[in-house]
Design a protein around this motif. Structure first.
Motif, short mmCIF file in Angstrom:
data_model
loop_
_atom_site.label_atom_id
_atom_site.label_comp_id
_atom_site.label_asym_id
_atom_site.label_seq_id
_atom_site.Cartn_x
_atom_site.Cartn_y
_atom_site.Cartn_z
N TYR A 1 0.84 -1.20 0.00
CA TYR A 1 0.00 0.00 0.00
C TYR A 1 0.88 1.25 0.00
N ALA A 2 0.38 2.28 -0.71
CA ALA A 2 1.02 3.60 -0.70
C ALA A 2 -0.05 4.64 -0.41
N ARG A 3 0.38 5.84 -0.04
CA ARG A 3 -0.59 6.92 0.14
C ARG A 3 -1.23 7.24 -1.21
N ARG A 4 -2.54 7.41 -1.20
CA ARG A 4 -3.24 7.78 -2.43
C ARG A 4 -2.72 9.13 -2.92
N GLY A 5 -2.41 9.19 -4.19
CA GLY A 5 -1.91 10.42 -4.77
C GLY A 5 -0.40 10.52 -4.84
N LEU B 1 3.40 5.62 7.44
CA LEU B 1 3.08 5.79 6.01
C LEU B 1 2.35 7.10 5.76
N MET B 2 1.32 7.37 6.56
CA MET B 2 0.51 8.56 6.33
C MET B 2 1.28 9.85 6.63
N ALA B 3 2.30 9.76 7.48
CA ALA B 3 3.14 10.93 7.76
C ALA B 3 4.22 11.13 6.71
N GLY B 4 4.31 10.19 5.75
CA GLY B 4 5.31 10.31 4.70
C GLY B 4 6.69 9.86 5.10
N ARG B 5 6.81 9.18 6.23
CA ARG B 5 8.13 8.73 6.68
C ARG B 5 8.62 7.54 5.86
N ARG B 6 7.72 6.79 5.28
CA ARG B 6 8.05 5.71 4.35
C ARG B 6 7.02 5.72 3.23
N GLY B 7 7.40 5.17 2.07
CA GLY B 7 6.52 5.24 0.91
C GLY B 7 5.62 4.05 0.71
N LEU B 8 5.93 2.93 1.38
CA LEU B 8 5.16 1.71 1.19
C LEU B 8 4.98 0.96 2.51
N THR C 1 -8.60 -5.38 6.76
CA THR C 1 -8.31 -4.56 7.93
C THR C 1 -7.83 -3.14 7.60
N ILE C 2 -7.53 -2.85 6.34
CA ILE C 2 -6.93 -1.57 6.00
C ILE C 2 -7.84 -0.39 6.35
N ALA C 3 -9.11 -0.48 6.09
CA ALA C 3 -10.02 0.64 6.35
C ALA C 3 -10.06 0.98 7.84
N ALA C 4 -10.18 -0.05 8.68
CA ALA C 4 -10.24 0.19 10.13
C ALA C 4 -8.92 0.75 10.64
N LEU C 5 -7.80 0.26 10.11
CA LEU C 5 -6.50 0.76 10.54
C LEU C 5 -6.35 2.24 10.22
N LEU C 6 -6.75 2.63 9.02
CA LEU C 6 -6.64 4.03 8.62
C LEU C 6 -7.53 4.91 9.50
N ALA D 1 -7.12 8.82 9.73
CA ALA D 1 -7.14 8.98 8.28
C ALA D 1 -8.48 8.47 7.73
N LYS D 2 -8.71 8.71 6.46
CA LYS D 2 -9.91 8.21 5.81
C LYS D 2 -9.65 6.83 5.20
N ALA D 3 -10.73 6.08 5.01
CA ALA D 3 -10.59 4.71 4.54
C ALA D 3 -9.86 4.61 3.21
N GLY D 4 -9.98 5.60 2.35
CA GLY D 4 -9.35 5.54 1.04
C GLY D 4 -8.03 6.27 0.93
N ASP D 5 -7.45 6.70 2.05
CA ASP D 5 -6.23 7.50 2.01
C ASP D 5 -4.99 6.69 1.65
N ALA D 6 -5.07 5.36 1.73
CA ALA D 6 -4.00 4.49 1.26
C ALA D 6 -4.59 3.54 0.24
#
Length: 260
Positions: free
Chosen positions: A108-112, A162-169, A176-181, A186-191
């Motif tokens: 997974y990566a940050r969307r965008g 990941l969401m802070a940009g400290r790593r790219g992947l 489980t990804i939606a609940a983790l975000l 974060a929002k469910a689709g942010d990664a």
């Protein structure tokens, strides 16, 4: 008819197989399992509670850090741990009851961020990849020769990084990804998944020293849940829109199969 009679015979043997108390462990991994007001909750917890109800057993589920629970499963007798991915690397280490969920594991990566991967070779050259320590994904990628992994103690730490940009992947899964975000603000689709490298199934894993009769009782009870509709109802409660796994267990997952 013979299947039902066999299941009843196993259920009837429950008291003898429970001579040694079973310790049931899980982790913080919503919606499969998590702590809620001091008690364990989630899809896996509901399944385990229903299995115990059928076997007239009432052991409480303990929520522990994954690495600690996994070490106990490997080293101590009479341990059950869920949800444990059944992989080729783990097949001979434990006894298995399931399947209880079907999972797609991806990078997974940050969307965008514009990250794209076409295969595992590109992932090996993609920079540092976050992964939870001693998860199936950590073990599988190590086995495949990945040297660019950064293991972290908990999935929420991985997602925050990941969401802070400290790593790219990072490595995650579709259940489980939606609940983790959402749990880190974060929002469910942010990664977004950029390459799916594995499709596999969650099981309840029992330590090798566990009695075969006990494991068979748990499997028989789970099978009965799938026949009478209780399993589908629990699955729909926690994972609406997802298809629950059937009665027939699949072979252990082969890494890379989902990416072919």
């Amino acid at each position: 008819m013979s299947i039902c009679l066999g299941a009843l015979a196993l259920l009837g043997a429950a008291p003898a197989a429970r001579a040694t108390e079973l310790r049931i462990l899980t982790e913080e991994n919503p919606p499969i399992s998590f702590s809620e007001q001091g008690k364990a909750a989630g899809l896996g917890v509901d399944l385990v509670d229903d299995i115990q109800r059928r076997l007239k057993s009432h052991q409480a589920v303990q929520v522990l850090p994954w690495a600690r629970a996994y070490a106990m499963l490997q080293q101590e007798p009479n341990i059950a741990l869920f949800a444990t991915m059944r992989t080729a690397e783990r097949e001979a280490q434990f006894k298995w009851v399931g399947p209880i969920a079907t999972v797609k594991t991806s990078f997974y990566a940050r969307r965008g961020d514009g990250v794209h991967l076409a295969n595992l070779a590109e992932a090996k050259a993609a920079g540092v990849i976050l992964v939870p320590r001693e998860y199936y994904s950590h073990q599988v990628l190590n086995h495949l020769g990945f040297v660019n992994l950064q293991a972290v103690s908990r999935p929420d730490i991985m997602v925050r990084m990941l969401m802070a940009g400290r790593r790219g992947l990072m490595v995650g899964d579709n259940l489980t990804i939606a609940a983790l975000l959402q749990n880190v603000g974060a929002k469910a689709g942010d990664a977004e998944p950029v390459y799916t490298f594995m499709e596999s199934q969650y099981y309840i894993a029992f330590s090798r020293q566990s009695a075969d009769a006990l494991v068979q009782q748990w499997q028989a009870s789970l099978d009965e849940m799938k026949r009478d509709g209780r399993f589908a109802a629990i699955y729909a409660k926690w994972l609406p829109g997802e298809t629950p796994p059937g009665l027939r267990p699949n072979a252990p997952a082969e890494p890379g199969a989902a990416g072919k």
